[in-house]
Write a protein that holds these residues in place. Structure first.
Motif, mmCIF file in Angstrom:
data_model
loop_
_atom_site.group_PDB
_atom_site.id
_atom_site.type_symbol
_atom_site.label_atom_id
_atom_site.label_comp_id
_atom_site.label_asym_id
_atom_site.label_seq_id
_atom_site.Cartn_x
_atom_site.Cartn_y
_atom_site.Cartn_z
ATOM 1 N N ASP A 25 -9.447 -0.706 12.853
ATOM 2 C CA ASP A 25 -9.204 0.261 13.920
ATOM 3 C C ASP A 25 -7.804 0.075 14.498
ATOM 4 N N TYR A 26 -7.186 1.193 14.867
ATOM 5 C CA TYR A 26 -5.857 1.226 15.492
ATOM 6 C C TYR A 26 -4.759 0.713 14.553
ATOM 7 N N SER A 27 -5.063 0.605 13.258
ATOM 8 C CA SER A 27 -4.075 0.119 12.306
ATOM 9 C C SER A 27 -3.077 1.223 11.967
ATOM 10 N N VAL A 28 -1.807 0.830 11.830
ATOM 11 C CA VAL A 28 -0.770 1.789 11.459
ATOM 12 C C VAL A 28 -0.702 1.933 9.945
ATOM 13 N N ASN A 29 -0.860 0.839 9.225
ATOM 14 C CA ASN A 29 -0.802 0.831 7.764
ATOM 15 C C ASN A 29 -2.195 0.579 7.216
ATOM 16 N N LEU A 30 -2.894 1.655 6.864
ATOM 17 C CA LEU A 30 -4.274 1.524 6.385
ATOM 18 C C LEU A 30 -4.346 0.867 5.018
ATOM 19 N N LEU A 31 -3.370 1.136 4.152
ATOM 20 C CA LEU A 31 -3.381 0.512 2.832
ATOM 21 C C LEU A 31 -3.265 -1.003 2.948
ATOM 22 N N ARG A 32 -2.459 -1.452 3.879
ATOM 23 C CA ARG A 32 -2.330 -2.889 4.098
ATOM 24 C C ARG A 32 -3.607 -3.460 4.720
ATOM 25 N N SER A 33 -4.226 -2.681 5.588
ATOM 26 C CA SER A 33 -5.455 -3.141 6.232
ATOM 27 C C SER A 33 -6.597 -3.305 5.244
ATOM 28 N N LEU A 34 -6.585 -2.503 4.177
ATOM 29 C CA LEU A 34 -7.638 -2.610 3.173
ATOM 30 C C LEU A 34 -7.693 -4.000 2.552
ATOM 31 N N SER A 35 -6.521 -4.636 2.436
ATOM 32 C CA SER A 35 -6.475 -5.952 1.797
ATOM 33 C C SER A 35 -6.415 -7.106 2.798
ATOM 34 N N GLU A 36 -5.908 -6.844 4.014
ATOM 35 C CA GLU A 36 -5.672 -7.943 4.953
ATOM 36 C C GLU A 36 -6.617 -7.944 6.158
ATOM 37 N N ALA A 37 -7.239 -6.806 6.482
ATOM 38 C CA ALA A 37 -8.111 -6.755 7.662
ATOM 39 C C ALA A 37 -9.335 -7.639 7.462
ATOM 40 N N PRO A 38 -9.804 -8.293 8.504
ATOM 41 C CA PRO A 38 -10.968 -9.187 8.374
ATOM 42 C C PRO A 38 -12.267 -8.414 8.183
ATOM 43 N N TRP A 39 -13.177 -9.013 7.398
ATOM 44 C CA TRP A 39 -14.483 -8.415 7.169
ATOM 45 C C TRP A 39 -15.372 -8.644 8.386
ATOM 46 N N ILE A 40 -16.089 -7.596 8.803
ATOM 47 C CA ILE A 40 -17.000 -7.724 9.955
ATOM 48 C C ILE A 40 -18.404 -7.226 9.619
#
Length: 310
Positions: free
Chosen positions: A47-62
């Protein structure tokens, strides 16, 4: 080897048809399958991410946190009720309407009159909901519209009222406008199915003394049952899908209690508030329910009518 040569020969002689089919396949791949890799963010905190492609690989799993948040939301009950209730009413009213209209059109003997009626009924489909909705909004206006005076003249309304601001009037407005816009276009596939019926069946029934209603009941309807079942199953699977532009154009702060559906909720929360993971989870929830409804509808029709989608 012969079968391979046959396929190559068929492709070479029907390359125009193959090219048209390829366009449809590419459309499905690009707009339906390619975006599926983004479903992963429903289980991540992006949520609130500017770079969604980067978030796909780096965002934490919840895990299923976003799904639980949606179910626990205070608006969940109203949103689900509005979505399912409105689509159920459209299924009951708007689904059989094109079938009845197609049968009535097929029974018209005057070809010129038939073409005029078909052309008039098809025309609203080609108008966008923004334009069509604007026309309806002007017609519903208390000051300059024609709907309110008509309702008053027939005794359905005691005094002028803003119908778009009345939550109880929102569902009838959506159902009636959907019926007007989609009646003619929705009847095309049924008219095509009716034209494939052997005319000798009607001739034999007429000789046996069957009237028009009996010919429709015993010949026309059974002959297009397969088409009806397929579209019915697809309609059942879409019980959580609403036409966003249709709902959006008539939605106002005054009728929000009856007009807020999943699609408009996803737009407001996902796009305007940048809650991409949360609304992706909501969309995935809707897709899973649609898949369950599709399979259930197929199994029920298979058991009741003896046929389904396949």
């Amino acid at each position: 080897m012969l079968q391979r040569r046959s396929l190559i020969y068929r492709f070479a002689t029907q390359w125009q048809l193959q090219l048209m089919a390829l366009c449809g396949i590419l459309f499905v791949l690009v707009f339906h399958y390619a975006p599926m890799f983004g479903i992963a963010i429903a289980f991540k905190q992006a949520d609130y991410s500017v770079n969604l492609l980067r978030s796909l690989s780096e965002a934490p799993w919840i895990g299923f946190a976003h799904f639980r948040e949606f179910i626990d939301d205070y608006m969940f009950r109203d949103i689900l009720l509005n979505t399912v209730g409105l689509n159920l009413l459209q299924l009951v009213i708007n689904f059989p309407a094109p079938i009845v209209f197609a049968i009535l059109i097929s029974e018209v003997a005057h070809k010129r009159f038939k073409k005029i009626v078909q052309s008039i009924s098809y025309f609203p489909h080609f108008i966008s909901w923004i334009v069509f909705g604007g026309i309806i909004i002007n017609m519903l206006s208390v000051e300059s519209g024609i709907i309110v005076p008509i309702l008053q003249s027939v005794g359905l309304m005691d005094e002028p009222k803003n119908l778009l601001g009345d939550p109880n009037a929102f569902w009838p407005i959506i159902i009636l406008t959907s019926l007007v816009k989609g009646l003619g276009w929705g009847s095309i596939i049924y008219l095509a199915a009716i034209t494939t019926i052997d005319p000798t069946l009607y001739e034999a029934a007429t000789i046996d003394g069957a009237g028009r209603f009996r010919r429709i009941w015993h010949i026309t309807l059974p002959s297009i049952t397969g088409t009806i079942i397929v579209f019915f199953i697809l309609s059942v699977s879409n019980l959580l899908n609403s036409s966003f532009d249709h709902i959006w154009v008539f939605q106002t702060p005054l009728n929000l209690d009856r007009s807020e559906v999943i699609d408009t909720f996803v737009y407001k929360v996902g796009i305007t508030q940048m809650r991409y993971s949360y609304t992706t989870a909501v969309g995935l929830f809707k897709s899973v329910v649609a898949l369950i409804l599709l399979v259930a509808g197929h199994l029920i029709c298979k058991r009741v009518a003896g046929r389904g989608i396949f």
